[in-house]
Design a protein around this motif. Structure first.
Motif, PDB file in Angstrom:
ATOM      1  N   SER A   1       0.833  -1.199   0.000  1.00  0.00           N
ATOM      2  CA  SER A   1       0.000   0.000   0.000  1.00  0.00           C
ATOM      3  C   SER A   1       0.867   1.248   0.000  1.00  0.00           C
ATOM      4  O   SER A   1       0.590   2.204  -0.716  1.00  0.00           O
ATOM      5  CB  SER A   1      -0.929   0.012   1.214  1.00  0.00           C
ATOM      6  N   ARG A   2       1.923   1.249   0.806  1.00  0.00           N
ATOM      7  CA  ARG A   2       2.823   2.404   0.835  1.00  0.00           C
ATOM      8  C   ARG A   2       3.500   2.586  -0.518  1.00  0.00           C
ATOM      9  O   ARG A   2       3.662   3.704  -0.981  1.00  0.00           O
ATOM     10  CB  ARG A   2       3.870   2.232   1.936  1.00  0.00           C
ATOM     11  N   SER A   3       3.873   1.482  -1.139  1.00  0.00           N
ATOM     12  CA  SER A   3       4.528   1.573  -2.438  1.00  0.00           C
ATOM     13  C   SER A   3       3.583   2.180  -3.466  1.00  0.00           C
ATOM     14  O   SER A   3       3.971   3.067  -4.225  1.00  0.00           O
ATOM     15  CB  SER A   3       4.979   0.179  -2.881  1.00  0.00           C
ATOM     16  N   ARG A   4       2.346   1.711  -3.490  1.00  0.00           N
ATOM     17  CA  ARG A   4       1.373   2.251  -4.436  1.00  0.00           C
ATOM     18  C   ARG A   4       1.112   3.720  -4.149  1.00  0.00           C
ATOM     19  O   ARG A   4       0.984   4.520  -5.071  1.00  0.00           O
ATOM     20  CB  ARG A   4       0.063   1.468  -4.340  1.00  0.00           C
ATOM     21  N   THR A   5       1.015   4.054  -2.874  1.00  0.00           N
ATOM     22  CA  THR A   5       0.769   5.436  -2.506  1.00  0.00           C
ATOM     23  C   THR A   5       1.889   6.327  -3.015  1.00  0.00           C
ATOM     24  O   THR A   5       1.640   7.411  -3.550  1.00  0.00           O
ATOM     25  CB  THR A   5       0.622   5.569  -0.975  1.00  0.00           C
ATOM     26  N   GLY A   6       3.126   5.873  -2.866  1.00  0.00           N
ATOM     27  CA  GLY A   6       4.263   6.655  -3.342  1.00  0.00           C
ATOM     28  C   GLY A   6       4.222   6.871  -4.837  1.00  0.00           C
ATOM     29  O   GLY A   6       4.499   7.968  -5.330  1.00  0.00           O
ATOM     30  N   VAL A   7       3.844   5.839  -5.572  1.00  0.00           N
ATOM     31  CA  VAL A   7       3.755   5.959  -7.027  1.00  0.00           C
ATOM     32  C   VAL A   7       2.668   6.955  -7.401  1.00  0.00           C
ATOM     33  O   VAL A   7       2.864   7.836  -8.247  1.00  0.00           O
ATOM     34  CB  VAL A   7       3.484   4.581  -7.674  1.00  0.00           C
ATOM     35  N   LEU A   8       1.520   6.836  -6.751  1.00  0.00           N
ATOM     36  CA  LEU A   8       0.420   7.750  -7.060  1.00  0.00           C
ATOM     37  C   LEU A   8       0.762   9.191  -6.690  1.00  0.00           C
ATOM     38  O   LEU A   8       0.410  10.125  -7.424  1.00  0.00           O
ATOM     39  CB  LEU A   8      -0.850   7.299  -6.346  1.00  0.00           C
ATOM     40  N   GLU A   9       1.454   9.378  -5.565  1.00  0.00           N
ATOM     41  CA  GLU A   9       1.865  10.729  -5.179  1.00  0.00           C
ATOM     42  C   GLU A   9       2.846  11.313  -6.195  1.00  0.00           C
ATOM     43  O   GLU A   9       2.775  12.490  -6.536  1.00  0.00           O
ATOM     44  CB  GLU A   9       2.479  10.722  -3.786  1.00  0.00           C
ATOM     45  N   ASP A  10       3.759  10.476  -6.690  1.00  0.00           N
ATOM     46  CA  ASP A  10       4.715  10.939  -7.688  1.00  0.00           C
ATOM     47  C   ASP A  10       4.006  11.333  -8.982  1.00  0.00           C
ATOM     48  O   ASP A  10       4.311  12.369  -9.586  1.00  0.00           O
ATOM     49  CB  ASP A  10       5.760   9.852  -7.962  1.00  0.00           C
ATOM     50  N   ILE A  11       3.034  10.524  -9.391  1.00  0.00           N
ATOM     51  CA  ILE A  11       2.274  10.854 -10.608  1.00  0.00           C
ATOM     52  C   ILE A  11       1.496  12.146 -10.401  1.00  0.00           C
ATOM     53  O   ILE A  11       1.453  13.005 -11.290  1.00  0.00           O
ATOM     54  CB  ILE A  11       1.339   9.690 -10.995  1.00  0.00           C
ATOM     55  N   ALA A  12       0.895  12.310  -9.209  1.00  0.00           N
ATOM     56  CA  ALA A  12       0.138  13.536  -8.933  1.00  0.00           C
ATOM     57  C   ALA A  12       1.043  14.761  -8.965  1.00  0.00           C
ATOM     58  O   ALA A  12       0.653  15.820  -9.458  1.00  0.00           O
ATOM     59  CB  ALA A  12      -0.564  13.416  -7.584  1.00  0.00           C
ATOM     60  N   ALA A  13       2.259  14.623  -8.449  1.00  0.00           N
ATOM     61  CA  ALA A  13       3.174  15.760  -8.374  1.00  0.00           C
ATOM     62  C   ALA A  13       3.831  16.070  -9.716  1.00  0.00           C
ATOM     63  O   ALA A  13       4.043  17.235 -10.057  1.00  0.00           O
ATOM     64  CB  ALA A  13       4.253  15.495  -7.323  1.00  0.00           C
ATOM     65  N   HIS A  14       4.152  15.031 -10.488  1.00  0.00           N
ATOM     66  CA  HIS A  14       4.959  15.236 -11.695  1.00  0.00           C
ATOM     67  C   HIS A  14       4.271  14.829 -12.987  1.00  0.00           C
ATOM     68  O   HIS A  14       4.842  14.998 -14.068  1.00  0.00           O
ATOM     69  CB  HIS A  14       6.276  14.458 -11.571  1.00  0.00           C
ATOM     70  N   GLY A  15       3.086  14.253 -12.902  1.00  0.00           N
ATOM     71  CA  GLY A  15       2.400  13.772 -14.100  1.00  0.00           C
ATOM     72  C   GLY A  15       2.938  12.408 -14.524  1.00  0.00           C
ATOM     73  O   GLY A  15       3.883  11.879 -13.947  1.00  0.00           O
ATOM     74  N   LEU A  16       2.311  11.864 -15.529  1.00  0.00           N
ATOM     75  CA  LEU A  16       2.749  10.567 -16.044  1.00  0.00           C
ATOM     76  C   LEU A  16       4.064  10.721 -16.797  1.00  0.00           C
ATOM     77  O   LEU A  16       4.298  11.733 -17.451  1.00  0.00           O
ATOM     78  CB  LEU A  16       1.688   9.978 -16.968  1.00  0.00           C
ATOM     79  N   PRO A  17       4.925   9.691 -16.730  1.00  0.00           N
ATOM     80  CA  PRO A  17       6.178   9.769 -17.473  1.00  0.00           C
ATOM     81  C   PRO A  17       5.932   9.689 -18.982  1.00  0.00           C
ATOM     82  O   PRO A  17       4.920   9.170 -19.430  1.00  0.00           O
ATOM     83  CB  PRO A  17       6.971   8.554 -16.987  1.00  0.00           C
ATOM     84  N   ASP A  18       6.886  10.192 -19.729  1.00  0.00           N
ATOM     85  CA  ASP A  18       6.827  10.123 -21.185  1.00  0.00           C
ATOM     86  C   ASP A  18       6.933   8.659 -21.607  1.00  0.00           C
ATOM     87  O   ASP A  18       7.877   7.969 -21.220  1.00  0.00           O
ATOM     88  CB  ASP A  18       7.985  10.936 -21.769  1.00  0.00           C
ATOM     89  N   PRO A  19       5.975   8.148 -22.376  1.00  0.00           N
ATOM     90  CA  PRO A  19       6.025   6.743 -22.784  1.00  0.00           C
ATOM     91  C   PRO A  19       7.323   6.355 -23.493  1.00  0.00           C
ATOM     92  O   PRO A  19       7.769   5.221 -23.409  1.00  0.00           O
ATOM     93  CB  PRO A  19       4.829   6.588 -23.730  1.00  0.00           C
ATOM     94  N   GLU A  20       7.949   7.310 -24.184  1.00  0.00           N
ATOM     95  CA  GLU A  20       9.208   7.018 -24.879  1.00  0.00           C
ATOM     96  C   GLU A  20      10.357   6.752 -23.900  1.00  0.00           C
ATOM     97  O   GLU A  20      11.349   6.142 -24.258  1.00  0.00           O
ATOM     98  CB  GLU A  20       9.571   8.170 -25.818  1.00  0.00           C
ATOM     99  N   GLN A  21      10.221   7.222 -22.663  1.00  0.00           N
ATOM    100  CA  GLN A  21      11.274   7.049 -21.661  1.00  0.00           C
ATOM    101  C   GLN A  21      11.024   5.850 -20.752  1.00  0.00           C
ATOM    102  O   GLN A  21      11.816   5.578 -19.863  1.00  0.00           O
ATOM    103  CB  GLN A  21      11.387   8.312 -20.797  1.00  0.00           C
ATOM    104  N   CYS A  22       9.912   5.147 -20.942  1.00  0.00           N
ATOM    105  CA  CYS A  22       9.536   4.033 -20.071  1.00  0.00           C
ATOM    106  C   CYS A  22      10.014   2.700 -20.639  1.00  0.00           C
ATOM    107  O   CYS A  22      10.212   2.552 -21.836  1.00  0.00           O
ATOM    108  CB  CYS A  22       8.024   3.993 -19.898  1.00  0.00           C
ATOM    109  N   THR A  23      10.169   1.748 -19.757  1.00  0.00           N
ATOM    110  CA  THR A  23      10.515   0.379 -20.153  1.00  0.00           C
ATOM    111  C   THR A  23       9.232  -0.439 -20.186  1.00  0.00           C
ATOM    112  O   THR A  23       8.523  -0.494 -19.188  1.00  0.00           O
ATOM    113  CB  THR A  23      11.481  -0.257 -19.130  1.00  0.00           C
ATOM    114  N   PRO A  24       8.908  -1.066 -21.317  1.00  0.00           N
ATOM    115  CA  PRO A  24       7.725  -1.923 -21.348  1.00  0.00           C
ATOM    116  C   PRO A  24       7.843  -3.027 -20.292  1.00  0.00           C
ATOM    117  O   PRO A  24       8.928  -3.569 -20.069  1.00  0.00           O
ATOM    118  CB  PRO A  24       7.726  -2.523 -22.756  1.00  0.00           C
ATOM    119  N   TRP A  25       6.750  -3.360 -19.637  1.00  0.00           N
ATOM    120  CA  TRP A  25       6.786  -4.341 -18.557  1.00  0.00           C
ATOM    121  C   TRP A  25       7.243  -5.708 -19.054  1.00  0.00           C
ATOM    122  O   TRP A  25       7.782  -6.502 -18.293  1.00  0.00           O
ATOM    123  CB  TRP A  25       5.433  -4.444 -17.849  1.00  0.00           C
ATOM    124  N   GLU A  26       7.078  -5.976 -20.334  1.00  0.00           N
ATOM    125  CA  GLU A  26       7.483  -7.276 -20.860  1.00  0.00           C
ATOM    126  C   GLU A  26       9.002  -7.468 -20.813  1.00  0.00           C
ATOM    127  O   GLU A  26       9.474  -8.587 -20.659  1.00  0.00           O
ATOM    128  CB  GLU A  26       7.012  -7.455 -22.309  1.00  0.00           C
TER     129      GLU A  26
END
Length: 70
Positions: A27-52
């Motif tokens: 829960s804390r991990s998810r909360t941290g991710v959501l807080e980061d998205i709220a503060a900085h927005g979603l990352p650029d898809p070109e800079q992300c690693t596909p989960w596969e």
């Protein structure tokens, strides 16, 4: 050993009551991710690693450790 958990039959409807409570560390991990998205927005898809990619790398490591795992 540990407490037995019951799993619903495949195709059976489930409710939140059927699910185990979330673990506090997750829960804390998810909360941290959501807080980061709220503060900085979603990352650029070109800079992300596909989960596969990490999944395939992990499966390759497992296969190297235990050749029967494919």
């Amino acid at each position: 050993m540990g407490a037995e958990t019951t799993r619903p039959q495949p195709g059976a409807a489930t409710t939140n009551d059927d699910l185990p409570p979330p673990r506090p560390d997750r829960s804390r991990s998810r909360t941290g991710v959501l807080e980061d998205i709220a503060a900085h927005g979603l990352p650029d898809p070109e800079q992300c690693t596909p989960w596969e990619d990490p999944r395939e790398a992990h499966l390759a490591r497992l296969a190297a450790q235990r050749p029967a795992v494919t």
